[in-house]
Write a protein that holds these residues in place. Sequence first.
Motif, mmCIF file in Angstrom:
data_model
loop_
_atom_site.group_PDB
_atom_site.id
_atom_site.type_symbol
_atom_site.label_atom_id
_atom_site.label_comp_id
_atom_site.label_asym_id
_atom_site.label_seq_id
_atom_site.Cartn_x
_atom_site.Cartn_y
_atom_site.Cartn_z
ATOM 1 N N GLY A 84 73.822 67.345 54.725
ATOM 2 C CA GLY A 84 74.633 66.279 55.308
ATOM 3 C C GLY A 84 73.831 64.998 55.427
ATOM 4 N N ALA A 85 74.243 64.125 56.388
ATOM 5 C CA ALA A 85 73.544 62.868 56.615
ATOM 6 C C ALA A 85 72.169 63.146 57.185
ATOM 7 N N LEU A 86 71.280 62.146 57.146
ATOM 8 C CA LEU A 86 69.939 62.316 57.697
ATOM 9 C C LEU A 86 70.045 62.518 59.204
ATOM 10 N N ALA A 87 69.659 63.683 59.679
ATOM 11 C CA ALA A 87 69.696 63.942 61.122
ATOM 12 C C ALA A 87 68.480 63.313 61.764
ATOM 13 N N LEU A 88 67.368 63.273 61.014
ATOM 14 C CA LEU A 88 66.099 62.834 61.582
ATOM 15 C C LEU A 88 65.376 61.957 60.581
ATOM 16 N N GLU A 89 64.817 60.865 61.073
ATOM 17 C CA GLU A 89 63.999 60.037 60.200
ATOM 18 C C GLU A 89 62.821 59.495 60.990
ATOM 19 N N MET A 90 61.621 59.682 60.468
ATOM 20 C CA MET A 90 60.424 59.131 61.093
ATOM 21 C C MET A 90 59.806 58.145 60.120
ATOM 22 N N ARG A 91 59.542 56.895 60.600
ATOM 23 C CA ARG A 91 59.083 55.848 59.677
ATOM 24 C C ARG A 91 57.677 55.409 60.024
ATOM 25 N N ASP A 92 56.769 55.518 59.060
ATOM 26 C CA ASP A 92 55.417 54.953 59.172
ATOM 27 C C ASP A 92 54.760 55.280 60.505
ATOM 28 N N ILE A 93 54.788 56.549 60.842
ATOM 29 C CA ILE A 93 54.197 56.969 62.121
ATOM 30 C C ILE A 93 52.678 56.986 62.000
ATOM 31 N N SER A 94 51.989 56.320 62.951
ATOM 32 C CA SER A 94 50.524 56.403 63.035
ATOM 33 C C SER A 94 50.144 56.856 64.437
ATOM 34 N N LYS A 95 49.097 57.645 64.507
ATOM 35 C CA LYS A 95 48.625 58.127 65.814
ATOM 36 C C LYS A 95 47.131 58.419 65.728
ATOM 37 N N SER A 96 46.376 57.842 66.655
ATOM 38 C CA SER A 96 44.934 58.128 66.667
ATOM 39 C C SER A 96 44.555 58.754 67.994
ATOM 40 N N PHE A 97 43.567 59.609 67.927
ATOM 41 C CA PHE A 97 42.901 60.104 69.120
ATOM 42 C C PHE A 97 41.491 59.557 69.101
ATOM 43 N N PRO A 98 40.831 59.560 70.283
ATOM 44 C CA PRO A 98 39.461 59.051 70.294
ATOM 45 C C PRO A 98 38.649 59.650 69.145
ATOM 46 N N GLY A 99 38.214 58.798 68.239
ATOM 47 C CA GLY A 99 37.366 59.288 67.153
ATOM 48 C C GLY A 99 38.118 59.907 65.997
ATOM 49 N N VAL A 100 39.423 60.044 66.111
ATOM 50 C CA VAL A 100 40.161 60.684 65.024
ATOM 51 C C VAL A 100 41.434 59.905 64.714
ATOM 52 N N ARG A 101 41.660 59.616 63.422
ATOM 53 C CA ARG A 101 42.940 59.052 63.017
ATOM 54 C C ARG A 101 43.805 60.202 62.553
ATOM 55 N N ALA A 102 44.653 60.712 63.433
ATOM 56 C CA ALA A 102 45.386 61.947 63.136
ATOM 57 C C ALA A 102 46.550 61.700 62.194
ATOM 58 N N LEU A 103 47.187 60.560 62.335
ATOM 59 C CA LEU A 103 48.319 60.229 61.457
ATOM 60 C C LEU A 103 48.195 58.788 60.998
ATOM 61 N N GLU A 104 48.435 58.579 59.708
ATOM 62 C CA GLU A 104 48.401 57.212 59.189
ATOM 63 C C GLU A 104 49.653 56.942 58.375
ATOM 64 N N GLY A 105 50.575 56.169 58.943
ATOM 65 C CA GLY A 105 51.783 55.747 58.230
ATOM 66 C C GLY A 105 52.554 56.881 57.581
ATOM 67 N N VAL A 106 52.802 57.915 58.336
ATOM 68 C CA VAL A 106 53.547 59.042 57.782
ATOM 69 C C VAL A 106 55.045 58.801 57.950
ATOM 70 N N SER A 107 55.767 58.898 56.883
ATOM 71 C CA SER A 107 57.229 58.840 56.958
ATOM 72 C C SER A 107 57.779 60.205 56.613
ATOM 73 N N PHE A 108 58.865 60.566 57.294
ATOM 74 C CA PHE A 108 59.378 61.920 57.143
ATOM 75 C C PHE A 108 60.844 61.923 57.546
ATOM 76 N N ASP A 109 61.645 62.692 56.799
ATOM 77 C CA ASP A 109 63.047 62.789 57.226
ATOM 78 C C ASP A 109 63.589 64.180 56.976
ATOM 79 N N CYS A 110 64.723 64.472 57.581
ATOM 80 C CA CYS A 110 65.330 65.790 57.417
ATOM 81 C C CYS A 110 66.830 65.642 57.630
ATOM 82 N N ALA A 111 67.607 66.236 56.707
ATOM 83 C CA ALA A 111 69.060 66.104 56.776
ATOM 84 C C ALA A 111 69.650 67.279 57.531
ATOM 85 N N ALA A 112 70.855 67.064 58.051
ATOM 86 C CA ALA A 112 71.555 68.192 58.672
ATOM 87 C C ALA A 112 71.749 69.283 57.627
ATOM 88 N N GLY A 113 71.570 70.525 58.013
ATOM 89 C CA GLY A 113 71.770 71.627 57.093
ATOM 90 C C GLY A 113 70.682 71.737 56.058
#
Lengths: 356, 330, 325, 511
Positions: free
Chosen positions: D4-33
């Motif tokens: 179906g339509a995109l139920a979930l969309e994540m755009r350019d997610i970045s996340k760092s922890f002290p000393g660690v770049r855990a996520l760099e510009g990750v995009s991700f999506d998932c459709a219903a079903g």
Amino acid sequence: AQNFDDPKDFAYAEELLKMKPQGPEGKPWEQNLGGKEVDTSKYKKPGPYRICFSNAGVDNPWRVVGWTDMQAQVDKDKADIKSFSAADAEGKDDKQISDINSFVSGDSCDILIVSPNTTAALTPAVEAACKKLPVVVFDRGVLTQCPVTFVNPIGGYGWGIQTANFIAEKLPKGGKVLGLRILPGVDVLETRWSAANRIFKEKGINVVGAEFTGGDNAKTKSIVEDYIRRFGKIDAIWMDAGATAVAAIEAFEDAGQPNPIITGEDQEDFLVKWQKEKLTAFAPTYPTYQWRSAIIASLKILKGEPVIGPTWKLPQPDITEATLATYVDPKMPPLHYAMCGCKDLPGYPQRWGGKP
Amino acid sequence: MTTTVAGEGWPRGRAIAIAKHVNAAMVVFVVLYAVVGILQPSYLEPAGLMNFLRRSAPLAILASGQLFVLAAGGFDLSMSALVTLTVIGGSMLADNNPDNTWWTIGALYGIGLAVGALNGLIVSFLKVPSIIATLGTLLCVDGAAMMWSGGSPRGYLPDNFRAFGRLVLHDVPVIGTFPIAVGVLIVFTLLAWWGLHVTVFGQRVFAVGDNPRAAELAGVRVSATRVAAFVISALSAVTGGIMLGGFGGVSVGVGSGLALQAIAACVIGGVQLMGGRGSVVGAVAGAFSLFALFTLLNLVGLPQSLRDTAQGLILISAVASGAWRLRHAG
Amino acid sequence: MTAIVSGAPRPRRAPPAPLFLFVGSLFLYVGVAIWTGQTSQLHTEGWVGLLQRMVALGIVGVGQTFVILCGSIDLSVANLISVGAVAASFIMQGREAMMLPAVAVVLAISVVVGAINGAIIAGLRVNPLIATLGVGLVLQGLLSASFTDFAGSVPQAFQAFAYGAVGPVPYSVLGLFALALAAWWTLGATRFGAHLYAVGGNAEGARLAGVRTHLVMVGAHVICSVLAGVTGLYLASRLRSGAPWVGRDGVYDLESIAVVVIGGTLLAGGRGGVWGTLAGVLLFATLDAALNMLGVPAYPKLILRGAIVILAVAAYAARTREHVA
Amino acid sequence: MTTGALALEMRDISKSFPGVRALEGVSFDCAAGEVHAICGENGAGKSTLIKVLGGVYRPDAGAILIGGTERSFARPADARAAGVSIIHQELSLLAYRTVAENVFLGLEPTRFGRLDRGAMRLGTARLMQRLSSTIDPDTRAGDLSVAEQQIVEIAKALAFDARILVMDEPTAALDEVDAKRLLALVGKLRQQGVAIVYISHRMSELAAVADRISVMKDGRKAITAPASDLPTDRIVRLMVGRDLAEFYPPRSQAPPGPPLLEIASGGNGVLADIDLTVRAGEIVGVAGLEGSGKTALARAIFGDRPFERGTVSVAGAARQIRSPRAAIADGVGFLPNDRKRDGLALQRSPRDNVLLTLRAFAPALARAAGGAMTDSIADSLLRRVDVRAARLDGEIRLLSGGNQQKVILGRWLARDPKILIFCEPTRGIDIAAKAAIYHIMRDLASRGRAILLVSSDLPEIIGLSDRIVVMRGGRIVGACEGGASEEAVMALAVGHVGEAVIDPVKVGAAV
Ligand SMILES: Nc1ncnc2c1ncn2[C@@H]1O[C@H](COP(=O)(O)OP(=O)(O)OP(=O)(O)O)[C@@H](O)[C@H]1O
Ligand SMILES: Nc1ncnc2c1ncn2[C@@H]1O[C@H](COP(=O)(O)OP(=O)(O)OP(=O)(O)O)[C@@H](O)[C@H]1O
Ligand SMILES: [Mg+2]
Ligand SMILES: [Mg+2]
């Protein structure tokens, strides 16, 4: 709350200090200062008696010595005493109230002695007890006249007057006095300070400070050291209780200073030091023998003999250069109170931790 | 996300490690003491400093002993009672006779050892949380001390016993005066530092405090380690007691509140409750900071009561900042 | 699923600690009364006296149960009790008109203190022991700086709280048991209760499951502080006035923790309940009464109390295979 | 499949922890079903991405869209409110609360402010039915086995009808049977139009359920493509950056040496009639369903919950192993199946952790960093097991699962025990690390050590072991040659004497 700086009480204390004690010579615990006798015939019973005692606590050496006095007195009178049950409130008002209640409800007492932990808090409980039993109160009072008698020495104002006058007379012109107090808020201590302070003011004596030591030697020493360092020289130390007097003197020794004029109390360690160092010193007392008097009064009441009441003022002797020798006793433990009036009691001196 | 093969990049790691070892409490202490010195220059003279050290020595020693128990994940509240027992017992055993001093001290350490071992065994084998267990032994030891002495000390401490807390050597080169207490402080804290940070035993203490189960499965004798930690804490209490008794002479209330102060000192020194983190340097620095704070408030003439308030605020802010650093700097 | 033995090291069953303690304490009391021939202590008055001994520690204990259950602890209760007692009697100054305002002020102070405790612990992530120790010191300092002795007094009417009674049973005793019931219901039958156990058992897990852990922690501390405040009011009423040391002298901080743990509540949180605490309080009250009847001197009493605290906890803690620190 | 339509969309997610770049510009999506699988090495950032979606962490940058509208989650509660349900990697049940209380945690139904326990019990029972599990809603979660707890976690996630369901390594702790059930369920949910994000290190599963697969590497997304376009070897190459030569090392041809571990009719609270011999140079696999007693056997040998009956002899000498310490002293080593709980001092450094056992046996007052315990020795141990970490004196809790496991392994290499027991050695560990660990195990065996491999991961047992013993109900119910067919082993494990012939020799020959 009570007023700790009451001119009336101050004047009354001065008056008491001037009075000549009545009663058996050499037995201050049976003497009184201008008291009247009350009739106790309505309490008369056949002995031996069951005495109950609600104790505020034994959390300091003064109370320990007094408590020992009391037990010894009970032994002395064991002929008249069937049972002596004591409850220790560990310094908790709440617990002491419960203790008194269970004595009253337990009907295993002919008379109740109370040494209140605090004046105001214990009053209702004592009032309740009065309805069922004759009650004797000593040391601290209660805010009611219902007890048969309230045994206590002249007290804080007297102490303050005696000590302040001594310093006033010994202190060189412009001399500096440091006041060392245990902790604020305790009635018996506050009155000592208020009276002394009143006299210091009157006589224009320079009190450089009054600090609370919490009765802790180490802290006392530190405070005195700091004052010596700050003021170069301290001439006299006034204390509202003698427990840390020796520590205070040591502070002068460690700082390489001449010993101060000092007022302590009747603890042996202070008296021994006094004698050894030939101090200019003075020891007022808050006599522990009042613990004996409470038992004596109780027995009189139960026998229907008249007792001094409703307040029985005991004399409050002091120890001076002149009388020092009679009170110093190196055989007794350091924190023993020389004014225990216990030399004639069974078990002296071992019972008080002394060496034979 | 950087990953390097093992071994590489350790110099940087070491640098950070060293940076971390510059203990926050040390800085706090220096600042506080500087202020004290400005208000009361005599504190900056060698004699003044020595005197300060002499006074704070007992707390510093207690803190560095308490540290072992904290690092192993527990608490030792019974310290206070043990200090009292040491002073009262000391006066009863030595009884003002200098010849008794040495065996008396031996006996006191014996008692300390027994109490510490008891604490450890109760926690390890009866599985009573140490905060409760040592509360219990606190009551027992207090009661024992009082029963033994009948409520107040029954003898004097001989002068050679008191020397540990009281004697000050004069005309010492450079520093001028040297209190024996400072000597004791140096010796004890050096031993503690060696035991916790140099020896294998110290590593076991940290491992046990961090994850006792893992330590056990790795072959560590968890109970033995724990008992040892409590014993060390108790011995530090005895040492502190000997010094306090020496400094001030016999009295009943010496120990009251010292355990919590020792814990507070450790916490200010960056020690983590519930185990795993802490250093002797921190504990000692914490103790010094506390004392410098008291002295300071004393000098500015703050009423006794407000000193409590200040101490409370310092405690909270110390831990809060520690927690913050932990979260925001790997 | 195969039906063989269940998974990893089993958590021990909750022991019937409360029941055991209740019965044990009662036996102790009755036994001693009979043995010392003070059978009159078994009449109504004696029993009432025993229950009366429970009230103060009981109220704090219930509050302490809440915080310990959610994995925290509160060392500031003793100081807050003093604050409450002093504030109450100081504001009342013996005037009945001021009773309500005084009570309101005390409760308000308590709520604030509780919120502060909770905020420091949950927000700043400060270890609860230190946080509450610190707050306690702050309170005590401010209080002792402003009051040195019994301040003011409470009017006769207010003393009913401690001295009034329906028939032989004092209001305060009834109040304590009403409070216990309410606490029991809150813990067992409300979402807040469920979340309290959750936060104590596994804070991160609870958060992941959508529990507002910070709010729960603050809530628990507010409850604990309010009950401490109420204890202060009770003491003011019983002592006719409040002094800045009533809390500390009562050792309500450590004793409330002790009774909670003796009652079978895990110090780590997540398991336990209010009845256990009440049983622990009863044990302490019974000890006071019984040792008095036996005439045990003060110092041996200390030793006995210490030993009993340890053994009471050991009685069911000893069986666990887990490590405790 | 109904996408179906995109139920979930994540755009350019970045996340760092002290000393660690855990996520760099990750995009991700998932459709219903749709089932969208994520795979990647340990520490690639999978869980972090999920935790960002779940409101556990706030992203440093990037946007999250649910059903097309942008949302920002301050806390997990918000994410749940938005219909996102997550089964997190770490089990997080309340040991002292009942299953029902756990399942409805945060969603408790109430009537007039009163908890409706009846409804909770009923709802839980329904969920368990749906998961075809027999767990009683009133048992305490702490009394359940790891696998049962995992099932409860799944029930928790299904307790409210989420439009987006995320599963972070849900099968790591499950045995074959339960894992298959779960995959079936995933299929069903997809039919019902739920958008499913599925994270796993088990390649076979990805192939089975995924519609699309995203591969993550070092905090970045390497690729997203239909599962059909991504054969396993390609995924591996994208993950690891190279081909894995041989996943399972070849079995040694040399005949096994003398018996190092012999157990005769051993038993205890859970185990009965255990007869087992492990020889120098061989890897013996212990297979069985969850709760069959595999771990119990391992713990019994290691003296953690010792045998109460029977005899144990190590290298020919009879031994009374009553405690782990005794076991280690006798030359037995043990890798626990729960790293974080039983294996690591999480606030200590990799160095301290790898030296822990040496230090446990060194004289108490010896220098901690002296003799055989210097940093350089520690580092060389860590290098031998190929630990990858930013800092070897940082806290080990920040390492990825694989590296943590290698550190524990290194701890044992330092002692070099005669017998090594591996409990679920690769649970939650990425494919490259798995291969590395397998090779170390084989290498140890070939150097004359005896190795016992306790695992619920059947392919691993079959691929690695020289011999396989199968457990059921606390007993050893049969044995097969290494490389036996899954059917044969499963047949023994579940105990249907059916088509698969339960004759170890035949089965062995059949391969
Ligand atoms: N001696 C013992 N006494 C009582 N219980 C025990 C004993 N030994 C083990 N147990 C418990 O019984 C359980 C037996 O099941 P076990 O977990 O060993 O099965 P398993 O197949 O190994 O499970 P997993 O797949 O999680 O490894 C163990 O988890 C352990 O918690
Ligand atoms: N709370 C944290 N603090 C600091 N670093 C963290 C934290 N959580 C994760 N990391 C780091 O972020 C990176 C990604 O971790 P993450 O758990 O997302 O990896 P993963 O793909 O889930 O690995 P695994 O397959 O082992 O679960 C790792 O390097 C990890 O060390
Ligand atoms: Mg992950
Ligand atoms: Mg298992």
